[in-house]
Design an enzyme around this catalytic site. Structure first.
Site, PDB file in Angstrom:
ATOM      1  N   LYS A  25      35.475 -24.521   0.191  1.00 18.00           N
ATOM      2  CA  LYS A  25      34.384 -23.707  -0.326  1.00 18.00           C
ATOM      3  C   LYS A  25      33.494 -24.413  -1.342  1.00 18.00           C
ATOM      4  CE  LYS A  25      35.113 -19.285  -0.970  1.00 18.00           C
ATOM      5  NZ  LYS A  25      35.663 -17.998  -1.448  1.00 18.00           N
TER       6      LYS A  25
ATOM      7  N   ALA B  51      44.095 -14.058  -3.732  1.00 15.82           N
ATOM      8  CA  ALA B  51      44.415 -12.718  -3.247  1.00 15.82           C
ATOM      9  C   ALA B  51      45.179 -12.742  -1.929  1.00 15.82           C
ATOM     10  CB  ALA B  51      43.143 -11.894  -3.084  1.00 15.82           C
TER      11      ALA B  51
ATOM     12  N   ARG C  26      37.490 -14.103 -12.151  1.00 11.53           N
ATOM     13  CA  ARG C  26      38.615 -15.050 -12.067  1.00 11.53           C
ATOM     14  C   ARG C  26      38.119 -16.474 -12.305  1.00 11.53           C
ATOM     15  NH1 ARG C  26      40.796 -14.384  -6.281  1.00 11.53           N
ATOM     16  NH2 ARG C  26      38.570 -14.134  -5.908  1.00 11.53           N
TER      17      ARG C  26
ATOM     18  N   PHE D  22      38.870 -11.625  -2.002  1.00 11.82           N
ATOM     19  CA  PHE D  22      38.766 -11.384  -0.558  1.00 11.82           C
ATOM     20  C   PHE D  22      38.427  -9.920  -0.255  1.00 11.82           C
ATOM     21  CE2 PHE D  22      41.582 -15.264  -0.443  1.00 11.82           C
ATOM     22  CZ  PHE D  22      40.597 -16.112  -0.003  1.00 11.82           C
TER      23      PHE D  22
ATOM     24  N   PHE E 248      20.838 -11.692   3.365  1.00 11.96           N
ATOM     25  CA  PHE E 248      20.505 -13.085   3.661  1.00 11.96           C
ATOM     26  C   PHE E 248      19.109 -13.105   4.303  1.00 11.96           C
ATOM     27  CE2 PHE E 248      24.832 -13.535   2.758  1.00 11.96           C
ATOM     28  CZ  PHE E 248      25.252 -14.854   2.820  1.00 11.96           C
TER      29      PHE E 248
ATOM     30  N   THR F  67      28.951 -13.392  -6.269  1.00 18.50           N
ATOM     31  CA  THR F  67      27.512 -13.382  -6.520  1.00 18.50           C
ATOM     32  C   THR F  67      27.022 -11.968  -6.798  1.00 18.50           C
ATOM     33  OG1 THR F  67      27.256 -15.304  -5.069  1.00 18.50           O
ATOM     34  CG2 THR F  67      25.258 -14.041  -5.556  1.00 18.50           C
TER      35      THR F  67
ATOM     36  N   LYS G 237      30.799 -12.096  -2.726  1.00 17.34           N
ATOM     37  CA  LYS G 237      31.329 -11.031  -3.578  1.00 17.34           C
ATOM     38  C   LYS G 237      31.147 -11.366  -5.064  1.00 17.34           C
ATOM     39  CE  LYS G 237      35.642 -10.493  -3.005  1.00 17.34           C
ATOM     40  NZ  LYS G 237      36.002 -11.475  -4.018  1.00 17.34           N
TER      41      LYS G 237
ATOM     42  N   TRP H  79      21.212 -13.088  -4.957  1.00 13.81           N
ATOM     43  CA  TRP H  79      21.242 -14.544  -4.766  1.00 13.81           C
ATOM     44  C   TRP H  79      19.843 -15.117  -4.948  1.00 13.81           C
ATOM     45  CZ3 TRP H  79      18.957 -18.286  -1.822  1.00 13.81           C
ATOM     46  CH2 TRP H  79      19.591 -19.540  -1.798  1.00 13.81           C
TER      47      TRP H  79
END
Length: 557
Positions: free
Chosen positions: A106, A274, A95, A302, A382, A74, A72, A410
């Site tokens: 992560k 979140a 954020r 999220f 992807f 990205t 998200k 990406w």
């Protein structure tokens, strides 16, 4: 060989932050430099630009993610880069990462691939010290509470009913429940206490909702810290400490300006989770982006059931914001995950699983439509996605009457987000946002929770523990019930059970605890097994990180 995110970030051709600031019209005396590539924005800029028309506000949200996250941030960065490539004046608002997830599951969080914000290492580690300022302000209040009791307890604080906890910006499960003040009379009165992670602190929420330093100080004074022996509330301002707390926050309240890999301006400020907090960057950061850019692209944490709902019902209400478009990020991987595919098989083509899991995306689209804001779905591509899977998702969205764009930010940076950028601009020109919140904040607490649970999660009913029932009555007795609701819930499911994937129905939500964040201005409703202090996994991301003798950082992301 595919480069890692940190390798890409370290090869970035960054511009001096003074040039980035100049690009969006900031004056020399409106920025405070933190080295060559990051700065803080003076709040004076709001006075200068108060009559300038706001730009368009674009919110980026997502479906319920897999445990690894699905890009998200990205897409948010990539969309900002794409709009700039299209000749638009775009500013991103994000954020700040917490050290907890950075060293936990992560790893770093500043976008990915060729759609990142930089300097990535600084942003993920100590940045400009905002997290430390929040931690210090929070723990100054905690220290003042225990000191007040030790020094005679004039306010008659009931040690059994202290609500305010200490915080640390690190995942440390051993600190969830502790005993403080052991060691004899000189150390105070022993009592049970506990730590939360900094991003769950009410100070973080206040920072992200405050309109200026005076508002920040007033909100911190209104924090409900405890009850006294008569059962009456005790507020932070009664301890006389909110002025000193505001002093600690005098720099932290100023938004931080950095850039993307393509030198797009990015304002990064505040970072509540979140799933356990309201999940949005600061109001000041978003408003700065709206004043400095023609398009402000921001994200909420999220899935749309958590971050977007709180952005729309808490942040927009508090700051009088009206989004012009919502982008819902979905991936083939996450949709197959909701279709029942095991983590190790997500890279294999499976159209039948896509057909099952796409109901999760459908529900998030339904949810955002309730707010009367135009929607674009972004399929974050992807390399393992098959054409058959992608085409099915595209056709499904079209059948729902929603614009959809394939996004490859990406791999390709802003160039990979041109289709999304064009769809977003087009939908805002064709459809006017008639934004409305989901509920009236003056409704009873249970009625507000019921509306969110039914309309956003798809729940059948809401159950309350005896403790939660008692807490609601106490909040109503204090006449603090007329505030929006902030639900603490798992991010992995629309329900409060992380194992219920897809678009579950017929389930109940169980509310275990209800507490008022009277300074922030919302009521926190805790469901499921949400921990306000996460723990580290069996193999933390920190185990793969290192720094060489030359200062090169390895393994951050």
């Amino acid at each position: 060989m595919c480069k890692s995110d940190i390798q890409i970030a370290q090869e970035a051709n960054m511009e001096k932050i003074t040039k980035i600031a100049d690009k969006i019209g900031l004056k020399d005396d409106e920025i405070e430099l933190y080295g060559n590539y990051k700065c803080k924005i003076s709040l004076d800029v709001f006075n200068r630009l108060k009559d300038k028309k706001d730009g368009k506000l674009i919110l980026v949200t997502a479906i319920n993610p897999t445990p690894a996250g699905e890009g998200k941030s990205t897409v948010t960065v990539g969309l900002g880069q794409a709009l700039c490539k299209m000749g638009k004046n775009a500013v991103i608002a994000l954020r700040e990462p917490s050290l907890g997830p950075v060293f936990g599951i992560k790893g770093g969080a500043a976008g990915g691939g060729y759609s990142q914000v930089v300097p990535m290492e600084d942003i993920n580690l100590h940045f400009t010290g905002d997290m430390h300022a929040i931690t210090s302000a929070n723990n100054l209040l905690s220290a003042a509470i225990d000191n007040h009791i030790h020094q005679g307890n004039k306010l008659k604080i009931d040690e059994r009913r202290i609500l305010f906890k200490r915080v640390l910006d690190m995942n440390d499960r051993a600190l969830r429940n502790i005993v403080v003040a052991l060691g004899g009379k000189v150390n105070g009165f022993p009592r049970e206490d506990g730590f939360m992670i900094t991003v769950a602190s009410e100070i973080m929420a206040i920072l992200c909702l405050a309109k200026d330093l005076e508002d920040l100080k007033e909100r911190m004074g209104n924090i409900l810290v405890a009850y006294n022996l008569e059962g009456d509330p005790v507020y932070c301002k009664e301890l006389g400490i909110n002025g000193a707390m505001a002093l600690l926050m005098k720099d932290a309240i100023k938004p931080n300006l950095v850039q993307t890999l393509e030198n797009t301006p990015a304002i990064i400020h505040g970072g509540p989770f979140a799933n356990i907090a309201h999940g949005c960057n600061s109001v000041l950061a978003t408003k700065a982006a709206l004043k400095l850019g023609d398009y402000a692209i921001t994200e909420a944490g999220f899935g749309a059931d958590l971050g977007a709902e709180k952005f729309l019902d808490i942040k927009c209400r508090a700051a009088n914001l009206k989004p012009d478009c919502v982008v819902i990020v979905a991936t083939v991987r996450a949709i197959k995950h909701h279709g029942g595919v095991a983590k190790g098989e997500l890279n294999e083509s499976n159209v039948e699983a896509v057909k099952l899991g796409i109901k999760n995306l459908e529900k998030h689209i339904e949810n955002i439509k309730q707010y009367n804001v135009p929607i674009v779905v972004s399929i974050n591509k992807f390399i393992t996605d098959s054409d058959e899977e992608l085409n099915y998702i595209k056709e499904y969205c079209k059948d729902l009457g929603v614009d959809v764009a394939l996004t490859e930010v990406w791999e390709k940076g802003g160039e990979g987000g041109i289709e999304l950028g064009e769809k977003v601009v087009d939908v805002m020109e064709k459809e006017k946002s008639n934004f409305t919140t989901l509920y009236d904040e003056n409704l009873p607490i249970k009625e507000k929770v019921q509306i969110i649970s039914e309309k956003i999660y798809g729940a059948k009913a809401v159950n309350y523990t005896k403790a939660a029932e008692k807490q609601i009555k106490e909040i109503e007795k204090l006449n603090l019930q007329n505030k929006p609701i902030c639900v603490a819930k798992t991010q992995y499911s629309l329900s409060d059970d992380p194992s219920l994937l897809g678009k579950p129905s017929g389930f109940d939500i169980t509310v275990k605890e209800v507490r008022v964040s009277s300074g922030a201005g919302f009521i926190v409703v805790l469901t499921g097994n949400i921990m306000t202090m996460p723990g580290l996994p069996k193999v933390p991301a920190a185990n793969k990180m290192d720094i060489t003798k030359d200062g090169e950082i390895l393994g951050l992301f």
